[in-house]
Motif scaffolding. Structure first.
Motif, PDB file in Angstrom:
ATOM      1  N   TRP A  27       0.372  -0.612   0.306  1.00 41.09           N
ATOM      2  CA  TRP A  27      -0.044  -0.071   0.032  1.00 41.09           C
ATOM      3  C   TRP A  27       0.229   1.785   0.808  1.00 41.09           C
ATOM      4  CZ3 TRP A  27      -4.042   2.886  -1.027  1.00 41.09           C
ATOM      5  CH2 TRP A  27      -4.360   4.239  -0.347  1.00 41.09           C
ATOM      6  N   VAL A  28       2.225   1.102   1.133  1.00 42.62           N
ATOM      7  CA  VAL A  28       2.546   2.505   0.580  1.00 42.62           C
ATOM      8  C   VAL A  28       2.926   2.810  -0.049  1.00 42.62           C
ATOM      9  CG1 VAL A  28       4.333   3.383   1.612  1.00 42.62           C
ATOM     10  CG2 VAL A  28       2.996   2.516   3.322  1.00 42.62           C
ATOM     11  N   LEU A  29       4.042   1.010  -1.189  1.00 41.99           N
ATOM     12  CA  LEU A  29       4.586   1.970  -2.726  1.00 41.99           C
ATOM     13  C   LEU A  29       3.822   2.160  -3.184  1.00 41.99           C
ATOM     14  CD1 LEU A  29       7.826  -0.977  -1.478  1.00 41.99           C
ATOM     15  CD2 LEU A  29       7.325   1.794  -1.285  1.00 41.99           C
ATOM     16  N   ASP A  30       2.582   1.577  -3.043  1.00 42.66           N
ATOM     17  CA  ASP A  30       1.858   2.066  -4.311  1.00 42.66           C
ATOM     18  C   ASP A  30       1.851   2.449  -5.583  1.00 42.66           C
ATOM     19  OD1 ASP A  30      -1.044   2.949  -6.056  1.00 42.66           O
ATOM     20  OD2 ASP A  30      -0.762   0.403  -5.704  1.00 42.66           O
ATOM     21  N   ALA A  31       2.720   2.472  -6.609  1.00 37.28           N
ATOM     22  CA  ALA A  31       2.569   4.342  -7.719  1.00 37.28           C
ATOM     23  C   ALA A  31       1.970   5.206  -7.607  1.00 37.28           C
ATOM     24  CB  ALA A  31       2.672   3.326  -8.891  1.00 37.28           C
ATOM     25  N   ASP A  32       0.362   4.557  -7.958  1.00 37.45           N
ATOM     26  CA  ASP A  32      -0.511   6.079  -7.908  1.00 37.45           C
ATOM     27  C   ASP A  32      -0.724   6.230  -6.196  1.00 37.45           C
ATOM     28  OD1 ASP A  32      -1.675   4.101 -10.520  1.00 37.45           O
ATOM     29  OD2 ASP A  32      -0.396   5.311 -10.409  1.00 37.45           O
ATOM     30  N   ALA A  33      -1.240   5.726  -5.272  1.00 31.60           N
ATOM     31  CA  ALA A  33      -1.536   5.462  -4.394  1.00 31.60           C
ATOM     32  C   ALA A  33      -0.928   5.839  -2.798  1.00 31.60           C
ATOM     33  CB  ALA A  33      -3.515   5.765  -4.330  1.00 31.60           C
ATOM     34  N   ASN A  77       5.368   7.857  -2.614  1.00 34.80           N
ATOM     35  CA  ASN A  77       4.941   8.596  -3.536  1.00 34.80           C
ATOM     36  C   ASN A  77       4.099  10.009  -3.675  1.00 34.80           C
ATOM     37  OD1 ASN A  77       6.833   7.188  -5.969  1.00 34.80           O
ATOM     38  ND2 ASN A  77       4.825   6.014  -6.454  1.00 34.80           N
ATOM     39  N   GLY A  78       3.403   9.657  -2.519  1.00 36.40           N
ATOM     40  CA  GLY A  78       2.416  11.599  -2.443  1.00 36.40           C
ATOM     41  C   GLY A  78       4.004  12.187  -1.541  1.00 36.40           C
ATOM     42  N   ALA A  85       6.440  10.839  -9.439  1.00 33.91           N
ATOM     43  CA  ALA A  85       6.664   9.193  -8.845  1.00 33.91           C
ATOM     44  C   ALA A  85       7.142   8.512  -9.138  1.00 33.91           C
ATOM     45  CB  ALA A  85       4.861   9.429  -8.646  1.00 33.91           C
ATOM     46  N   VAL A  86       7.934   7.330  -8.342  1.00 29.86           N
ATOM     47  CA  VAL A  86       8.108   6.018  -8.477  1.00 29.86           C
ATOM     48  C   VAL A  86       8.002   4.998  -8.197  1.00 29.86           C
ATOM     49  CG1 VAL A  86      11.219   5.070  -8.251  1.00 29.86           C
ATOM     50  CG2 VAL A  86      10.671   7.486  -7.364  1.00 29.86           C
ATOM     51  N   PRO A  87       7.662   4.156 -10.023  1.00 31.94           N
ATOM     52  CA  PRO A  87       7.200   2.934 -10.086  1.00 31.94           C
ATOM     53  C   PRO A  87       8.303   1.692  -9.216  1.00 31.94           C
ATOM     54  CG  PRO A  87       8.763   3.165 -12.567  1.00 31.94           C
ATOM     55  CD  PRO A  87       8.757   4.440 -10.841  1.00 31.94           C
ATOM     56  N   TRP A  88       7.940   1.233  -7.428  1.00 37.70           N
ATOM     57  CA  TRP A  88       8.831   1.033  -6.959  1.00 37.70           C
ATOM     58  C   TRP A  88       8.662  -0.703  -6.901  1.00 37.70           C
ATOM     59  CZ3 TRP A  88      11.786   3.347  -4.327  1.00 37.70           C
ATOM     60  CH2 TRP A  88      11.700   5.225  -3.559  1.00 37.70           C
ATOM     61  N   LEU A  89       7.317  -1.136  -7.407  1.00 35.21           N
ATOM     62  CA  LEU A  89       7.415  -2.437  -7.710  1.00 35.21           C
ATOM     63  C   LEU A  89       6.655  -2.728  -9.690  1.00 35.21           C
ATOM     64  CD1 LEU A  89       5.081  -2.840  -4.803  1.00 35.21           C
ATOM     65  CD2 LEU A  89       7.424  -3.380  -5.032  1.00 35.21           C
TER      66      LEU A  89
END
Lengths: 284, 299, 441
Positions: free
Chosen positions: B124-130, B134-135, B144-148
């Motif tokens: 949840w914390v690493l979600d790219a959009d929400a 990234n927030g 925003a970084v696409p962590w996963l």
């Protein structure tokens, strides 16, 4: 004169800027490990429109428990909780029951293959669950035990760590005690299961807590050994909350996550000392 | 130290449950895995003997190499991180105070909750959009970084989450080790004029070596056995970037239904693990000589 | 003592402990009260034949299914169906296969079409033709076993269609109107529309992609069909031949050269999820995904959603997708009876219509389609008509037991690698073809 603050090692802590830096680090570390939990709770108190509109809003607009209701509705929570707790209890109990005589034997009795037996037990540390699961699954499938509590409990009956721990603790028990019990007419079984446990209480408690927590939290073994929700455990149930395809409802996932984390944190809060003993004793 | 057994058969029944369970659930599976690795089997139909074809397939397809490098890379990050972070945290938090005690508990509590909890939380914390991370980055003007979602970053992200969870373990061990350092030695060195760094390097660090060794080997083995966090967060992706060994085995069995191939991977994996476990045992006994099997004299 | 300094001070510890226990108690309490209300009771009423239904939906589709099961359980008193949630398609399939191997399979489940030939050849599926009323089911041939696979009608009936779908295009109505564009009908139009609708920031970063599509086997198969290729020729794996490479090259061009296509990150359902979210958030103007998401996208988009058929190239072609009902052979006869009764129930027009209209999947029986047309449903919901009309260009799957392996192990990773990595499409497919022939021979 005001005594300068000291660190644990007895030396003075140093100039103000250093202490300020230390303080900042302390706060940073604390935040790094606490904020995620807080964020989890905050998310669980939001509503779906909030999650969709402003997922990163730092605070919920109100205290909504609808996520918890939805999480509890999405699965037979009490059933999973029961399964998990029962499984963890059975495993820990079985491990202790099996390890006590083995540890006693390896620590106290002189017999020919003692060293070999000990090495064999320790060798199993090299055979973790991930190596054993396929053949064990095939074996249990053949006898129709897949997806039963037995499949979750029996394969963990022997704990090399537990045997080791109890053996260590037993080495410190004076032989004289056991000899005296023998002279009193106690059978070996009585010695193992009646005389020794009270003497080994710290080690037993530490081990019980460690094993209980570890297996309560286990995801891998229940995942491969269960096929439906008869004996499904809570970690599996919560993991299933991330239903894909039509928008993950994060507030519900986090609510489930809170429910999943609470028992472990409760055990931790109440029995920290014992858990730590188990962890640090492993190093001895 | 050793008593004579009341009856000659006493050791037998005392070890019988252990021996039985070990035979059925540890040693038989090993043999079975070796046997199955020489067959092609999908669990639904009869196995078919294929000799070393599975091993050759693992090698030639590049899968074995890929899984091993992914796991080793992952391990490297986790082991150095866990040791460094554990030591750093121990040094930082080795002082009295309620706040410090609270922070110590917070760090260690991550070790106590389940991997699923941690994985879902960070998913949840690493979600790219929400996601919150990234927030936060966006708040400070970063992209925003696409962590996963990025093959390059995903493994690092998963390693980072693993570190977050197990740092507490290393910290606790190092704290215990630090408390074993006799204060008198440090006071004497301070009186002699040695600075903080010198005291650490010449006194504390050498005394911490057994602990360090132990933390390194334990986190090495733990990192090789990682599964939950990969399964929950990335399912081995993107593009197999996070397919560590155990996840690969799981995938071979439950998704691809190639039990023979999976067994071959298990055999290879077991060999690797056995070597690592021997390493850990060596470190274990070095930590505390009395833990050695009674064979010879202690140094 | 060693662990002294590490323990919390008593008051704080007690506080945490109390909080945790309270929390746990609250959870248990609410579980107890909600357990009866929310979840399905585990025990069936006396005297009913029970069957477990393992399903793999989440979200809204799950609600609809559970409602229909509830309806079935309430409307008759001979049978009882327990629905059990098993995760997504892949997770559920894994569990089903291991359950089959361990002889603990349920009496009813649903699986993706790619796996049916494999299960059928492994003889774990119950033949359905002999069950009462089987021949009266008016399943649409294009969606039933008959035309889903090549020569499907010539084999024993082992499955019935459940949630059937085809890929369709979803267009952001507002953006298309603004750009005065019509839905693309050819590959060339797809490429040019995607380019036209892509918006870049001043620094050259793409802020809105014209086109998005999960890099998934399903859509690649659609493209291969449109390019005129076939996956297999008899028992030989061709992977579309040149058409296969052409399909892959189209994606590569749009992702890497034109940069008008956003490849969603993640695997399996992560990627599909991401595609939907990008579309809803306006980050992608046009996407390809399953007709199954029609209702969801329509309900959640802040702009008018327009569905359109996939473009044609050398011909119009789409594969079917979704799952089929199966009854494992190893289940006890009483459970199989219950399962069959439920299947018949689900094929009645009322249920077919309920399922199709509330989700976006295709209605699978002729009478249901008639009723929907008669009631003017398609006039009110033109988007739903798209997938139905597209059935005219459906291409059957080869009846190959190894198909799912080819898909999961060989082609899918190759596609991901090629689009993200950029190797020449023809080489990638040649290697995939060789590997398929070698490993699965």
């Amino acid at each position: 004169m005001k005594r300068a603050p000291l660190a644990r090692d007895g030396a003075p802590l140093g100039p103000v800027w250093l202490r300020l830096g230390w303080g900042a680090l302390l706060v940073g570390v604390g935040l790094l490990w606490l904020l995620p939990y807080l964020w989890m709770v905050v998310t669980s108190l939001k509503t779906l429109p909030e999650i969709v509109r402003a997922p990163t809003a730092p605070l919920p607009s109100g205290l909504s428990f609808e996520a918890y209701a939805a999480a509890l509705e999405a699965m037979p929570f009490a059933h999973y909780l029961w399964n998990t707790t029962l499984m963890a209890l059975l495993i820990a109990a079985l491990q202790i029951a099996v390890a006590l005589p083995a540890a006693y034997c390896l620590a106290k009795l002189q017999f020919r293959f003692r060293t070999a037996a000990f090495l064999l037990v320790v060798a199993t540390l090299a055979v973790p669950a991930q190596v054993r699961f396929v053949p064990v699954f095939a074996l249990l499938a053949e006898v129709g035990l897949v997806n039963t509590m037995s499949a979750l409990v029996l394969p963990f009956g022997v704990s090399a760590f537990g045997t080791f721990l109890l053996r260590q603790a037993l080495l410190a028990v004076p032989d004289a005690l056991i000899e005296a019990a023998r002279l009193d007419g106690a059978s070996e079984i009585a010695i193992v299961y009646r005389l020794l446990p009270p003497l080994l209480l710290p080690a037993l408690t530490a081990f019980f807590l460690f094993s209980f927590t570890y297996h309560w939290n286990d995801y891998f073994w229940p995942l491969v050994m269960t096929t439906d929700d008869q004996v499904r455990t809570l970690p599996l149930g919560i993991a299933l909350l991330r239903e894909q395809g039509t928008g993950v409802r994060w507030h519900i996932v986090m609510a489930g996550n809170v429910l999943l984390s609470l028992p472990a944190l409760a055990v931790f809060a109440l029995a920290q000392r014992h858990l730590l003993r188990a962890v640090t004793t492993k190093a001895r | 130290m050793a008593l004579v057994p009341r009856r000659r058969t006493d050791p037998l029944w005392m070890l019988a449950p252990t021996a039985l369970l070990l035979a059925v659930f540890f040693f038989y599976p090993l043999l079975h895995a070796v046997h199955t690795s020489l067959h092609r089997w999908d669990l639904l139909t009869e196995p078919r003997f294929v000799g070393t074809a599975n091993y050759r397939s693992l090698w030639e397809s590049g899968d074995l190499l890929h899984w091993t490098t992914t796991t080793v890379l992952f391990s490297l990050v986790v082991v150095t991180g866990a040791t460094g972070l554990g030591l750093g945290l121990a040094l930082l938090l080795n002082r009295p105070g309620r706040l410090v005690g609270f922070v110590r508990s917070a760090v260690f509590s991550a070790y106590v909750v389940s991997w699923v909890s941690v994985a879902l939380l960070w998913l949840w914390v690493l979600d790219a959009d929400a996601g919150a991370l990234n927030g936060l980055l966006g708040f400070f003007g970063f992209e925003a970084v696409p962590w996963l979602g990025s093959p390059r970053l995903a493994l690092l992200a998963v390693a980072g989450v693993t570190l977050w969870k197990i740092a507490g373990y290393g910290m606790v061990l190092f704290l215990a080790g630090l408390q074993d350092v006799p204060p008198a030695l440090l006071e004497a060195a301070a009186l002699d004029g040695a600075g903080r760094l010198a005291r650490f390097w010449h006194i504390t660090w050498p005394l911490l070596r057994p602990t360090t060794l132990f933390v390194v080997t334990t986190s090495l083995i733990a990192s090789f056995q990682v599964f939950d966090v990969v399964r929950v967060m990335t399912q081995g992706g993107p593009v197999h970037a996070t397919t560590v060994f155990v996840y690969a085995i799981y995938e071979q069995v439950f998704v691809n239904l190639r039990v023979g191939r999976a067994s071959a991977a298990i055999v290879v994996f077991f060999v690797l693990l056995a070597a690592l476990t021997a390493l850990q045992l060596w470190a274990w006994t070095r930590r505390d000589p009395s833990a050695r099997a009674p064979r010879g004299s202690h140094p | 003592m060693r662990s002294d300094g590490l323990a919390l001070r008593a008051p704080r510890r007690a506080f945490l402990g109390a909080a945790a226990t309270l929390g746990a108690a609250a959870a248990l309490g609410s579980a107890a009260s909600l357990g009866a209300a929310g979840c399905h009771p585990r025990r069936a009423p006396r005297g009913r034949r029970e069957a477990s239904l393992w399903f793999t939906y989440g979200g809204r589709n799950r609600q609809v299914l559970e409602e229909l099961v509830g309806r079935f359980n309430a409307e008759q008193d001979r049978y009882w169906i327990h629905p059990i949630y098993q995760g997504d398609y892949y997770e559920g399939l894994a569990k089903l296969r291991t359950a089959l191997a361990a002889q603990v399979a349920p009496a009813l489940s649903h699986v993706v079409g790619e796996v049916i030939p494999y299960l059928a050849e492994a003889e774990v599926l119950e033949p359905l033709a002999g069950y009462p009323g089987a021949s009266e089911l008016d399943v649409l041939p294009a969606l039933g076993q008959a035309e889903t696979w090549q020569d499907g009608a010539g084999r024993p009936l082992v499955c019935l269609p459940f949630n059937r779908s085809t890929p369709i295009a979803y267009l952001n109505g507002a953006l298309f109107d603004e750009a005065k564009l019509q839905p693309p009908t050819t590959w060339e139009e797809l490429v040019s529309h995607a380019r036209d609708l892509t918006v870049r920031s001043a620094r050259g970063r793409v802020t809105r992609h014209g086109f998005g599509c999960p890099i998934d086997w399903w859509f690649w198969v659609a493209l291969v069909g449109q390019a005129g290729g076939e996956l297999m020729e008899g028992t030989r794996v061709t992977l579309g031949g040149d058409a296969g490479a052409e399909a892959l090259a189209l994606w590569q061009r749009m992702v890497r050269q034109d940069r008008s296509m956003k490849p969603p990150p993640g695997r399996d359902y992560n990627a599909w999820e991401q595609t939907n979210q990008d579309f809803l958030a306006g980050r992608t103007a046009m996407i390809w995904t399953s007709t199954a998401f029609l209702r969801y996208l329509e309900d959640n988009a802040p702009f008018p959603v327009r569905a359109a058929p996939l473009p044609a190239h050398r011909r119009a072609a789409v594969p079917t997708g979704g799952t089929h009902w199966i009854i494992p052979r190893s289940a006890p006869p009483a459970a199989k009876d219950a399962a069959w009764a439920f299947l018949k129930f689900m094929h009645e027009p009322a249920q077919v219509i309920a399922w199709a209209t509330r989700t976006g999947y295709l209605p699978v029986t002729a009478r249901a389609v008639e009723q929907l047309e008669g009631s003017g449903f398609y006039r009110r919901h033109p988007n739903d008509r798209v997938a139905l009309d597209q059935l005219a260009s459906v291409r059957p799957w080869p009846w190959a037991p190894e198909l799912f392996r080819i898909q999961r192990e060989i082609v899918q990773p190759s596609l991901e690698n090629a689009v993200l990595g950029g190797q020449p499409a023809a080489d990638v497919l040649t290697r995939a073809r060789a590997r398929a022939t070698r490993e699965l021979g």
